[in-house]
Design a protein around this motif. Structure first.
Motif, short mmCIF file in Angstrom:
data_model
loop_
_atom_site.label_atom_id
_atom_site.label_comp_id
_atom_site.label_asym_id
_atom_site.label_seq_id
_atom_site.Cartn_x
_atom_site.Cartn_y
_atom_site.Cartn_z
N ARG A 218 0.82 -1.22 0.00
CA ARG A 218 0.00 0.00 0.00
C ARG A 218 0.85 1.27 0.00
N SER A 219 1.97 1.23 0.73
CA SER A 219 2.73 2.47 0.93
C SER A 219 3.82 2.70 -0.10
N MET A 220 4.46 1.63 -0.62
CA MET A 220 5.65 1.80 -1.45
C MET A 220 5.53 1.18 -2.84
N SER A 221 4.43 0.52 -3.13
CA SER A 221 4.17 -0.10 -4.44
C SER A 221 5.38 -0.83 -5.02
N PRO A 222 5.89 -1.85 -4.34
CA PRO A 222 7.07 -2.56 -4.86
C PRO A 222 6.74 -3.44 -6.06
N ASP A 223 7.75 -3.72 -6.87
CA ASP A 223 7.63 -4.71 -7.93
C ASP A 223 7.88 -6.12 -7.37
N VAL A 224 8.83 -6.19 -6.42
CA VAL A 224 9.23 -7.47 -5.84
C VAL A 224 9.23 -7.34 -4.32
N LEU A 225 8.63 -8.31 -3.65
CA LEU A 225 8.67 -8.38 -2.19
C LEU A 225 9.66 -9.46 -1.78
N ILE A 226 10.49 -9.15 -0.78
CA ILE A 226 11.45 -10.13 -0.27
C ILE A 226 11.18 -10.34 1.21
N ILE A 227 11.00 -11.62 1.58
CA ILE A 227 10.63 -11.97 2.95
C ILE A 227 11.49 -13.15 3.40
N ASP A 228 11.94 -13.11 4.63
CA ASP A 228 12.79 -14.17 5.17
C ASP A 228 11.97 -15.08 6.09
N GLU A 229 12.15 -16.38 5.91
CA GLU A 229 11.62 -17.41 6.80
C GLU A 229 10.11 -17.35 6.97
N ILE A 230 9.39 -17.66 5.90
CA ILE A 230 7.95 -17.81 6.00
C ILE A 230 7.65 -19.17 6.65
N GLY A 231 6.40 -19.38 7.00
CA GLY A 231 6.07 -20.67 7.60
C GLY A 231 4.68 -20.75 8.19
N SER A 232 4.19 -19.66 8.75
CA SER A 232 2.89 -19.70 9.41
C SER A 232 1.76 -19.59 8.38
N THR A 233 0.56 -19.96 8.82
CA THR A 233 -0.61 -19.83 7.97
C THR A 233 -0.86 -18.37 7.60
#
Length: 304
Positions: A218-233
Motif C-alpha cells: 500500500r505504501s511503497m508499491s514494490p515490484d518485488v517483495l522479499i521476505i525471510d523465513e515464512i512458515g505460518s498460515t
C-alpha cells in the motif's frame, strides 16, 4: 570487528582476540554461557576458550553495551530473544522467561548469548539470477529459497535484494520491498540499514511479515517483495494476497529437501496453487549461500 569487541570486558576481549587472531573473516558465532567456557564457531570448525568463564558481571556488561545502557528501550527486541547491534551483527539471548496469560512478557536473568557475525557477501547470487528472471515479461519469477539452518539463506536473499534493486548487466533495477521482521536482512538500526540492499530497495524493519507485506504494497508499491523465513498460515495468506495484487515474491523457508515441503500443512495452499515458479535448494558448505539445485514450478530440476 570493534562492534563485537566492545561488548566484552577486558579479559574476555583479550581471550577472543588471541583465539581468533587473523581469522575474523571465517568467524560465524561467539557463544557465551555464564560460568562456562566460550564457544567460538568458525566456518570449518568450533573451538573453545577454557581460560575465561564469564560471570554475572560480564553478562551485565555485555547487556549494557548491547543496549547502550538503556534496556527499557529495547523491550520488544528482548521479548523476541535478540538484539541487532551496530554493523548488523545479531545477538541472540536466552534465560528465564516471564509470561503473562500464556505469552512471553519479558526475558529475565539473561545468561546465554549467541553473537552471530553479520557477513555481507556481495555477488553470491550472480550465478543464479539468470534462472530467476523471466525475460519474456521482464520480471522475476516467484521464488522460494529452501535451506537448513546456517546454509546462508539470509545472506543469499540479501544479495538478491541488492542485485534486483540495483540492476545487473542489461537488466534494469526493480522497486524492491523487504519485510525484515527480525532485522536480519538489512540489520537496520533506528531504521537505517547496515547492509547494502540496493538503490531502489525500501525496508519495513521489525514488522510482522503478514502485516508488513500489505503495508509495504500500500505504501511503497514494490515490484518485488522479499521476505525471510515464512512458515505460518498467516504468512501464506499474506503471500497469496500479495501475488493477487500483482507483486512478485522472493522468500526463504527452513527445509532440507523438496519432499519435506510437501509435509508442511501451512504450505499446502502455496504448493497446490503452483504459486512458485522457482525453487532454490541450498546446501551446507563452508561458503554461505551455496546453491545445490534449482527447480521450476512443476518441481522439475532445471539446474544443478
Amino acid at each position: 570487528m570493534e562492534e563485537i569487541l566492545r561488548l566484552f570486558t577486558d579479559d574476555i576481549k583479550q581471550a577472543v582476540i588471541s583465539k581468533v587472531e587473523n581469522r575474523w573473516d571465517k568467524l560465524q558465532e561467539i557463544r557465551i554461557r555464564l560460568y562456562q567456557p566460550l564457544e567460538i564457531a568458525f566456518d570449518e570448525n568450533t573451538e573453545w576458550i577454557e581460560t575465561v568463564k564469564p560471570n554475572k558481571k560480564d553478562g551485565i556488561f555485555l547487556l549494557n553495551q548491547m543496549s547502550q545502557f538503556s534496556l527499557y528501550r529495547m523491550e520488544d527486541e528482548l521479548r523476541e530473544g535478540y538484539i541487532t547491534i551496530e554493523g548488523g551483527h545479531r545477538v541472540g539471548i536466552a534465560g528465564k522467561v516471564n509470561t503473562a496469560q500464556g505469552h512471553v512478557k519479558a526475558l529475565q536473568y539473561i545468561t546465554f548469548f549467541n553473537i552471530r557475525i553479520a557477513k555481507q557477501l556481495t555477488g553470491i547470487s550472480s550465478g543464479i539470477l539468470p534462472h530467476l528472471y523471466n525475460r519474456s515479461n521482464n520480471n522475476y519469477f516467484n521464488t522460494l529459497f529452501i535451506g537448513a539452518p546456517q546454509t546462508g539463506k539470509t545472506t543469499l536473499i540479501r544479495d538478491v535484494a541488492r542485485v534486483i534493486g540495483t540492476g545487473w548487466k542489461h537488466t534494469p533495477p526493480k522497486k524492491v520491498g523487504v519485510i525484515d521482521e527480525r532485522s536480519e536482512i538489512a540489520a537496520s538500526i533506528k531504521g537505517v540499514p547496515q547492509h547494502n540492499l540496493g538503490l531502489r530497495t525500501d525496508i519495513m524493519d521489525a514488522c510482522p511479515k503478514a502485516e508488513g507485506m500489505m503495508m509495504m504494497i500500500r505504501s511503497m508499491s514494490p515490484d518485488v517483495l522479499i521476505i525471510d523465513e515464512i512458515g505460518s498460515t498467516q504468512d501464506v495468506q499474506a503471500l497469496m494476497e500479495a501475488i493477487h495484487a500483482g507483486v512478485q515474491i522472493c522468500c526463504t523457508i527452513h527445509g532440507q529437501s523438496m519432499d519435506e515441503l510437501n509435509k508442511r500443512p501451512s504450505l499446502h495452499d502455496l504448493l497446490r496453487n503452483d504459486v512458485f515458479d522457482r525453487y532454490v535448494l541450498l546446501s551446507k558448505r563452508q561458503t554461505p549461500g551455496h546453491v545445490k539445485s534449482i527447480y521450476n514450478g512443476s518441481r522439475q530440476l532445471i539446474w544443478g
